[in-house]
Design a protein around this motif. Sequence first.
Motif, PDB file in Angstrom:
ATOM      1  N   SER A  38       1.196  -1.102  -0.022  1.00 40.02           N
ATOM      2  CA  SER A  38      -0.310  -0.068   0.105  1.00 40.02           C
ATOM      3  C   SER A  38       0.696   0.905  -0.042  1.00 40.02           C
ATOM      4  O   SER A  38       0.196   2.207  -0.346  1.00 40.02           O
ATOM      5  CB  SER A  38      -0.983  -0.083   1.450  1.00 40.02           C
ATOM      6  OG  SER A  38      -0.478   0.360   2.487  1.00 40.02           O
TER       7      SER A  38
ATOM      8  N   ARG B  87       1.650   2.019  -3.710  1.00 41.83           N
ATOM      9  CA  ARG B  87       0.697   2.286  -4.571  1.00 41.83           C
ATOM     10  C   ARG B  87       0.455   3.401  -4.007  1.00 41.83           C
ATOM     11  O   ARG B  87       0.091   4.549  -5.358  1.00 41.83           O
ATOM     12  CB  ARG B  87      -0.282   1.100  -4.084  1.00 41.83           C
ATOM     13  CG  ARG B  87      -0.602  -0.104  -4.476  1.00 41.83           C
ATOM     14  CD  ARG B  87      -2.130  -0.744  -4.137  1.00 41.83           C
ATOM     15  NE  ARG B  87      -1.721  -1.501  -5.299  1.00 41.83           N
ATOM     16  CZ  ARG B  87      -2.452  -2.510  -6.349  1.00 41.83           C
ATOM     17  NH1 ARG B  87      -2.389  -1.280  -7.202  1.00 41.83           N
ATOM     18  NH2 ARG B  87      -2.430  -3.409  -7.297  1.00 41.83           N
ATOM     19  N   GLU B  88       0.670   3.908  -2.608  1.00 44.94           N
ATOM     20  CA  GLU B  88       0.082   5.647  -2.885  1.00 44.94           C
ATOM     21  C   GLU B  88       1.710   6.079  -2.978  1.00 44.94           C
ATOM     22  O   GLU B  88       1.638   7.539  -4.224  1.00 44.94           O
ATOM     23  CB  GLU B  88       0.502   5.942  -0.989  1.00 44.94           C
ATOM     24  CG  GLU B  88       0.809   7.442  -0.484  1.00 44.94           C
ATOM     25  CD  GLU B  88       0.359   7.635   0.729  1.00 44.94           C
ATOM     26  OE1 GLU B  88      -0.369   6.607   1.643  1.00 44.94           O
ATOM     27  OE2 GLU B  88      -0.038   9.099   1.316  1.00 44.94           O
TER      28      GLU B  88
ATOM     29  N   SER C 224       0.255   7.200  -6.478  1.00 48.89           N
ATOM     30  CA  SER C 224      -0.472   7.718  -7.098  1.00 48.89           C
ATOM     31  C   SER C 224      -0.771   8.320  -7.966  1.00 48.89           C
ATOM     32  O   SER C 224      -1.374   8.993  -8.861  1.00 48.89           O
ATOM     33  CB  SER C 224      -0.849   7.790  -5.411  1.00 48.89           C
ATOM     34  OG  SER C 224      -0.774   8.975  -4.770  1.00 48.89           O
TER      35      SER C 224
ATOM     36  N   TYR D  69      -1.486  -1.133 -13.342  1.00 55.36           N
ATOM     37  CA  TYR D  69      -0.818  -0.424 -11.874  1.00 55.36           C
ATOM     38  C   TYR D  69       0.227  -2.277 -11.316  1.00 55.36           C
ATOM     39  O   TYR D  69       0.670  -2.019 -10.946  1.00 55.36           O
ATOM     40  CB  TYR D  69      -1.310  -0.170 -10.700  1.00 55.36           C
ATOM     41  CG  TYR D  69      -1.599   1.175 -12.067  1.00 55.36           C
ATOM     42  CD1 TYR D  69      -0.223   1.879 -11.522  1.00 55.36           C
ATOM     43  CD2 TYR D  69      -2.971   1.361 -11.817  1.00 55.36           C
ATOM     44  CE1 TYR D  69      -0.551   3.495 -12.874  1.00 55.36           C
ATOM     45  CE2 TYR D  69      -2.837   2.548 -12.833  1.00 55.36           C
ATOM     46  CZ  TYR D  69      -2.351   3.963 -12.634  1.00 55.36           C
ATOM     47  OH  TYR D  69      -2.927   4.699 -13.716  1.00 55.36           O
TER      48      TYR D  69
ATOM     49  N   GLN E  63      -2.730  13.968   2.147  1.00 54.98           N
ATOM     50  CA  GLN E  63      -3.807  14.029   1.162  1.00 54.98           C
ATOM     51  C   GLN E  63      -3.896  15.207   0.419  1.00 54.98           C
ATOM     52  O   GLN E  63      -4.881  15.343  -0.439  1.00 54.98           O
ATOM     53  CB  GLN E  63      -5.316  14.200   2.326  1.00 54.98           C
ATOM     54  CG  GLN E  63      -5.043  13.843   3.260  1.00 54.98           C
ATOM     55  CD  GLN E  63      -6.742  12.927   4.004  1.00 54.98           C
ATOM     56  OE1 GLN E  63      -8.223  13.317   3.682  1.00 54.98           O
ATOM     57  NE2 GLN E  63      -6.813  13.021   5.977  1.00 54.98           N
TER      58      GLN E  63
ATOM     59  N   HIS F  27      -0.111  14.412  -4.584  1.00 50.59           N
ATOM     60  CA  HIS F  27       1.442  13.104  -4.404  1.00 50.59           C
ATOM     61  C   HIS F  27       1.968  14.213  -4.053  1.00 50.59           C
ATOM     62  O   HIS F  27       2.389  14.859  -3.650  1.00 50.59           O
ATOM     63  CB  HIS F  27       1.129  12.600  -6.098  1.00 50.59           C
ATOM     64  CG  HIS F  27      -0.284  12.635  -6.586  1.00 50.59           C
ATOM     65  ND1 HIS F  27      -1.391  11.799  -6.184  1.00 50.59           N
ATOM     66  CD2 HIS F  27      -1.075  13.705  -7.501  1.00 50.59           C
ATOM     67  CE1 HIS F  27      -1.893  11.561  -7.002  1.00 50.59           C
ATOM     68  NE2 HIS F  27      -2.401  12.688  -7.683  1.00 50.59           N
TER      69      HIS F  27
ATOM     70  N   ARG G 248     -10.111   9.570  -6.497  1.00 51.18           N
ATOM     71  CA  ARG G 248      -8.802   8.758  -6.436  1.00 51.18           C
ATOM     72  C   ARG G 248      -7.870   9.517  -4.972  1.00 51.18           C
ATOM     73  O   ARG G 248      -7.899  10.965  -5.288  1.00 51.18           O
ATOM     74  CB  ARG G 248      -8.383   8.701  -7.426  1.00 51.18           C
ATOM     75  CG  ARG G 248      -8.934   8.882  -8.763  1.00 51.18           C
ATOM     76  CD  ARG G 248      -8.061   8.870 -10.457  1.00 51.18           C
ATOM     77  NE  ARG G 248      -8.456  10.598 -10.084  1.00 51.18           N
ATOM     78  CZ  ARG G 248      -9.683  11.118 -10.899  1.00 51.18           C
ATOM     79  NH1 ARG G 248     -10.127  10.067 -12.121  1.00 51.18           N
ATOM     80  NH2 ARG G 248      -9.769  12.506 -11.079  1.00 51.18           N
ATOM     81  N   HIS G 249      -6.518   9.103  -4.533  1.00 53.80           N
ATOM     82  CA  HIS G 249      -6.296   9.310  -3.852  1.00 53.80           C
ATOM     83  C   HIS G 249      -5.613  10.676  -4.307  1.00 53.80           C
ATOM     84  O   HIS G 249      -5.395  10.175  -5.466  1.00 53.80           O
ATOM     85  CB  HIS G 249      -5.170   8.475  -3.397  1.00 53.80           C
ATOM     86  CG  HIS G 249      -4.230   9.254  -2.363  1.00 53.80           C
ATOM     87  ND1 HIS G 249      -4.792   8.863  -0.833  1.00 53.80           N
ATOM     88  CD2 HIS G 249      -2.473   9.773  -2.850  1.00 53.80           C
ATOM     89  CE1 HIS G 249      -3.256   9.144  -0.728  1.00 53.80           C
ATOM     90  NE2 HIS G 249      -1.971   9.681  -1.551  1.00 53.80           N
ATOM     91  N   GLY G 250      -5.591  11.463  -4.246  1.00 49.48           N
ATOM     92  CA  GLY G 250      -4.223  12.692  -4.769  1.00 49.48           C
ATOM     93  C   GLY G 250      -5.265  14.263  -5.111  1.00 49.48           C
ATOM     94  O   GLY G 250      -4.740  14.876  -5.259  1.00 49.48           O
ATOM     95  N   ASP G 251      -6.213  13.323  -5.390  1.00 51.71           N
ATOM     96  CA  ASP G 251      -7.028  14.450  -6.170  1.00 51.71           C
ATOM     97  C   ASP G 251      -7.711  15.233  -4.913  1.00 51.71           C
ATOM     98  O   ASP G 251      -7.944  15.188  -3.484  1.00 51.71           O
ATOM     99  CB  ASP G 251      -8.503  13.549  -6.910  1.00 51.71           C
ATOM    100  CG  ASP G 251      -7.828  12.750  -7.757  1.00 51.71           C
ATOM    101  OD1 ASP G 251      -7.150  12.457  -8.225  1.00 51.71           O
ATOM    102  OD2 ASP G 251      -9.522  12.716  -8.543  1.00 51.71           O
TER     103      ASP G 251
END
Lengths: 160, 292
Positions: A125, A128-129, A132, A141, B100, B103, B189-192
Amino acid sequence: MKQRAIRVTVNGRTHERTVEVRRTLADFLRDDLDLTGTHLGCEHGVCGACTIVVNGEAVRSCLMFAAQVDGAELLTVEGLADGERLHPIQEAFWEHHGLQCGFCTPGFLMTLYCFLREQPDPTESEIREAISGNLCRCTGYQNIVTAARAAAGSLRAGAS
Amino acid sequence: MKPPPFEYFAPASVKETLDLLREHGDQAKLLAGGQSLVPMLNFRLVRPGALIDLNGVPGLDGIREEPGMLRIGAMTRQRAVERSAVVRERCPLLAEAMPQIGHVQIRNRGTIGGSLVHADPAAELPAVVAALGGELIVRGAAGERTIAAADFFVGYLTTAVAADELLVAVRLPVAPPRAGHAFVEVSRRHGDFALVGVAVTVTLDGSGVCTSAAIAVTGVGPAPVVAADAVAALVGQRPATTAFEEAARRVSAQLEPHSDLHASAEYRKQVGGVLTRRALALASERAAGASR
């Protein structure tokens, strides 16, 4: 001023150039230095394809100007391999099919280069972060994550 | 070339920066981390006559402890704040919001001050500063002035900083004992950017009764929404599900979000309530943990 003289070290080689101040760093690398390994996808900071390392940190080269890197040390994808010998991260992408078309790959490699230095033994994880901020349209991915884990392993083995 | 033509200046001091601002007026744009401004330049949504690069101005970055406060220089990189042990310990709400934001490549360049002055209506940092009741320190030709968070975020991409002024730092109160915090958001999505994000703090007394709390919501209007009415549902009580639900209902009722491509107004109102309930529960749990 509309032009600026800069002196910048890229992959260990120092360049002196006069650049138009609105020239992005990505365009400078590709068009002025012919380092076309850095790819341009969106040119507004979303896709991550243009990620390079500036003074040790991964950044988007489409969101900086060449005029801003006077005196800086840059690393681009061309600086990863040691002659014919691929960098362990490149080797892992090759081995684990971490790319298909390859367009996004330089950005992933440079992002992971910084990430694995900071976090040599990451969880899935965390990987993945870390990636991102890089878009890939081919692989889904999965194999990039596998490659990143493998690269972490071989970098740790190489360090010990 | 994608960006429009502009004149570039790289001042070496705050004074030189202010002189340039006075000279170029509203034709000038200050360049901090560039993670919002450069995309806007690349799209030619902004066409400044002069770009004033703050990256070579000394004295604008760094994290400093002051009595009861944490002072963060405007040019401090977001990544430096994210990595800071002092921020984690003294200002844990800010620490929780940091990863948060965008990125890692964005946070490596993006600055605290740049994000606050850009004042994107869905950004995390304005909500954190609003929830904490922070102070923004601004310098102009006439000297320095301090703006309360409540007066700083004026509207969509607009702050109380005048065209000839420069944000130099933000001051945030450090978390008191027996306090808890939470920053939660929903994004595609993560980072949005957040569709909706909620920043809360909860402080308890020795017997576990809530003595103060704060709630700020982002992504639901032109500027962060501070929910004082919802806080009143909690203060003076022991944190419990019924109080969280009442606060959530009040937040939801207070919000007047717009619909856009990403989410409808109804969805945002609903999620604002749900996230408030979750954030209050988490913050209260943490405050109780800190009391033990």
